[in-house]
Design a protein around this motif. Structure first.
Motif, PDB file in Angstrom:
ATOM      1  N   TYR A  61      13.082   0.045 -12.118  1.00 17.88           N
ATOM      2  CA  TYR A  61      11.765   0.668 -12.285  1.00 17.88           C
ATOM      3  C   TYR A  61      11.956   2.133 -12.655  1.00 17.88           C
ATOM      4  CZ  TYR A  61      12.240   3.016  -7.757  1.00 17.88           C
ATOM      5  OH  TYR A  61      12.657   3.821  -6.743  1.00 17.88           O
ATOM      6  N   ASP A  62      10.887   2.745 -13.130  1.00 19.71           N
ATOM      7  CA  ASP A  62      10.965   4.153 -13.516  1.00 19.71           C
ATOM      8  C   ASP A  62      10.570   5.012 -12.325  1.00 19.71           C
ATOM      9  OD1 ASP A  62      11.021   6.606 -14.648  1.00 19.71           O
ATOM     10  OD2 ASP A  62       9.384   6.253 -16.070  1.00 19.71           O
ATOM     11  N   SER A  63      11.567   5.657 -11.720  1.00 20.41           N
ATOM     12  CA  SER A  63      11.318   6.482 -10.536  1.00 20.41           C
ATOM     13  C   SER A  63      10.925   7.905 -10.912  1.00 20.41           C
ATOM     14  CB  SER A  63      12.580   6.536  -9.662  1.00 20.41           C
ATOM     15  OG  SER A  63      13.607   7.232 -10.354  1.00 20.41           O
ATOM     16  N   GLY A  64      11.079   8.265 -12.201  1.00 21.94           N
ATOM     17  CA  GLY A  64      10.806   9.625 -12.630  1.00 21.94           C
ATOM     18  C   GLY A  64      11.915  10.606 -12.294  1.00 21.94           C
ATOM     19  N   SER A  65      13.005  10.101 -11.719  1.00 19.07           N
ATOM     20  CA  SER A  65      14.084  10.976 -11.251  1.00 19.07           C
ATOM     21  C   SER A  65      15.015  11.413 -12.380  1.00 19.07           C
ATOM     22  CB  SER A  65      14.919  10.246 -10.191  1.00 19.07           C
ATOM     23  OG  SER A  65      15.627   9.155 -10.775  1.00 19.07           O
ATOM     24  N   GLY A  66      15.022  10.649 -13.479  1.00 24.13           N
ATOM     25  CA  GLY A  66      15.952  10.944 -14.557  1.00 24.13           C
ATOM     26  C   GLY A  66      17.200  10.084 -14.524  1.00 24.13           C
ATOM     27  N   TRP A  67      17.285   9.210 -13.522  1.00 27.66           N
ATOM     28  CA  TRP A  67      18.397   8.257 -13.450  1.00 27.66           C
ATOM     29  C   TRP A  67      17.831   6.845 -13.358  1.00 27.66           C
ATOM     30  CZ3 TRP A  67      18.678  12.790 -10.453  1.00 27.66           C
ATOM     31  CH2 TRP A  67      19.719  13.672 -10.794  1.00 27.66           C
ATOM     32  N   PRO A  68      18.578   5.849 -13.862  1.00 29.82           N
ATOM     33  CA  PRO A  68      18.128   4.474 -13.676  1.00 29.82           C
ATOM     34  C   PRO A  68      17.961   4.177 -12.183  1.00 29.82           C
ATOM     35  CG  PRO A  68      20.192   4.569 -14.952  1.00 29.82           C
ATOM     36  CD  PRO A  68      19.868   5.962 -14.531  1.00 29.82           C
ATOM     37  N   SER A  69      16.852   3.516 -11.862  1.00 30.47           N
ATOM     38  CA  SER A  69      16.536   3.264 -10.452  1.00 30.47           C
ATOM     39  C   SER A  69      16.213   1.794 -10.247  1.00 30.47           C
ATOM     40  CB  SER A  69      15.350   4.122 -10.019  1.00 30.47           C
ATOM     41  OG  SER A  69      15.668   5.494 -10.187  1.00 30.47           O
ATOM     42  N   PHE A  70      16.676   1.283  -9.127  1.00 30.68           N
ATOM     43  CA  PHE A  70      16.492  -0.129  -8.783  1.00 30.68           C
ATOM     44  C   PHE A  70      16.041  -0.209  -7.336  1.00 30.68           C
ATOM     45  CE2 PHE A  70      19.900   0.420 -11.813  1.00 30.68           C
ATOM     46  CZ  PHE A  70      19.686  -0.553 -12.779  1.00 30.68           C
ATOM     47  N   TRP A  71      15.295  -1.271  -6.994  1.00 28.64           N
ATOM     48  CA  TRP A  71      14.893  -1.368  -5.588  1.00 28.64           C
ATOM     49  C   TRP A  71      15.789  -2.268  -4.750  1.00 28.64           C
ATOM     50  CZ3 TRP A  71      13.045  -6.335  -5.125  1.00 28.64           C
ATOM     51  CH2 TRP A  71      12.315  -6.869  -6.187  1.00 28.64           C
ATOM     52  N   GLU A  72      16.747  -2.962  -5.383  1.00 30.11           N
ATOM     53  CA  GLU A  72      17.764  -3.651  -4.583  1.00 30.11           C
ATOM     54  C   GLU A  72      18.932  -4.056  -5.465  1.00 30.11           C
ATOM     55  OE1 GLU A  72      16.209  -7.145  -2.670  1.00 30.11           O
ATOM     56  OE2 GLU A  72      16.077  -8.264  -4.522  1.00 30.11           O
ATOM     57  N   PRO A  73      20.116  -4.226  -4.867  1.00 31.77           N
ATOM     58  CA  PRO A  73      21.253  -4.729  -5.647  1.00 31.77           C
ATOM     59  C   PRO A  73      21.083  -6.224  -5.928  1.00 31.77           C
ATOM     60  CG  PRO A  73      21.901  -4.350  -3.363  1.00 31.77           C
ATOM     61  CD  PRO A  73      20.476  -3.899  -3.488  1.00 31.77           C
ATOM     62  N   ILE A  74      21.818  -6.731  -6.902  1.00 32.35           N
ATOM     63  CA  ILE A  74      21.647  -8.131  -7.308  1.00 32.35           C
ATOM     64  C   ILE A  74      22.104  -9.080  -6.202  1.00 32.35           C
ATOM     65  CG2 ILE A  74      23.869  -8.304  -8.534  1.00 32.35           C
ATOM     66  CD1 ILE A  74      22.251  -9.913 -10.697  1.00 32.35           C
ATOM     67  N   HIS A  75      23.150  -8.735  -5.487  1.00 32.75           N
ATOM     68  CA  HIS A  75      23.572  -9.453  -4.286  1.00 32.75           C
ATOM     69  C   HIS A  75      23.790  -8.411  -3.197  1.00 32.75           C
ATOM     70  CE1 HIS A  75      24.384 -12.685  -7.110  1.00 32.75           C
ATOM     71  NE2 HIS A  75      25.291 -11.953  -7.706  1.00 32.75           N
ATOM     72  N   LYS A  76      23.529  -8.787  -1.963  1.00 30.86           N
ATOM     73  CA  LYS A  76      23.714  -7.841  -0.857  1.00 30.86           C
ATOM     74  C   LYS A  76      25.119  -7.259  -0.827  1.00 30.86           C
ATOM     75  CE  LYS A  76      20.638  -8.237   3.073  1.00 30.86           C
ATOM     76  NZ  LYS A  76      19.578  -9.152   2.603  1.00 30.86           N
ATOM     77  N   ASP A  77      26.112  -8.114  -1.131  1.00 26.02           N
ATOM     78  CA  ASP A  77      27.498  -7.661  -1.016  1.00 26.02           C
ATOM     79  C   ASP A  77      28.077  -7.164  -2.344  1.00 26.02           C
ATOM     80  OD1 ASP A  77      27.665 -10.069  -2.301  1.00 26.02           O
ATOM     81  OD2 ASP A  77      29.033 -11.013  -0.874  1.00 26.02           O
ATOM     82  N   SER A  78      27.209  -6.898  -3.317  1.00 27.43           N
ATOM     83  CA  SER A  78      27.691  -6.316  -4.579  1.00 27.43           C
ATOM     84  C   SER A  78      28.088  -4.863  -4.409  1.00 27.43           C
ATOM     85  CB  SER A  78      26.598  -6.369  -5.657  1.00 27.43           C
ATOM     86  OG  SER A  78      26.314  -7.675  -6.020  1.00 27.43           O
ATOM     87  N   VAL A  79      27.427  -4.203  -3.470  1.00 27.20           N
ATOM     88  CA  VAL A  79      27.655  -2.774  -3.277  1.00 27.20           C
ATOM     89  C   VAL A  79      28.045  -2.508  -1.829  1.00 27.20           C
ATOM     90  CG1 VAL A  79      25.998  -2.143  -5.078  1.00 27.20           C
ATOM     91  CG2 VAL A  79      25.231  -2.291  -2.703  1.00 27.20           C
TER      92      VAL A  79
END
Ligand code: FE
Length: 130
Positions: A61-79
């Motif tokens: 989503y567009d957070s307006g921060s200037g960086w790509p923003s996501f509300w969750e990782p694709i899998h819990k253990d991806s990160v």
């Protein structure tokens, strides 16, 4: 998950200078400069260093921060997460769980349903379009 563990001397050869600075040395790309800030293409964002699946375009989503923003990782253990107290701030660093690449930080001012904002450097990502 099979970990990817390489010395920085090897990453230095495999990555560009900018990629190495962000992914391996934890620096941050300037806001509004990354290639995925405004990207709305469908696909899977993978780790620039090791190819691990990290985020789906469905949670971007567009957070307006200037960086790509996501509300969750694709899998819990991806990160994975580390406490980051640099620059006099208490932040939570987000890293690739497979190769420990620095991705960005997560904040608690994101949208529903998670309320999280994963604020990620474009240069740490590679979009595999679907
Ligand atoms: Fe990785």
């Amino acid at each position: 998950m099979d970990k990817v563990d390489k010395p920085n001397s090897q990453w230095k050869q495999e990555l560009s200078d900018e990629e190495f600075d962000v992914c391996r040395m934890k620096s941050t790309e300037p806001p509004f400069t990354g290639k995925y800030t405004y990207c709305k293409d469908d696909g899977i964002y993978r780790c620039k260093c090791c190819g691990n699946e990290l985020f789906s375009s469905k949670t971007k989503y567009d957070s307006g921060s200037g960086w790509p923003s996501f509300w969750e990782p694709i899998h819990k253990d991806s990160v994975k997460y580390e406490k980051d107290q640099s620059y006099g701030m208490l932040r939570v660093e987000v890293m690739c769980a497979k190769c420990d690449a620095h991705l960005g930080h997560v904040f608690e001012d994101g949208p529903k349903p998670t309320g999280n904002r994963f604020c990620i450097n474009s240069i740490s990502l590679n979009l595999e379009k679907s």
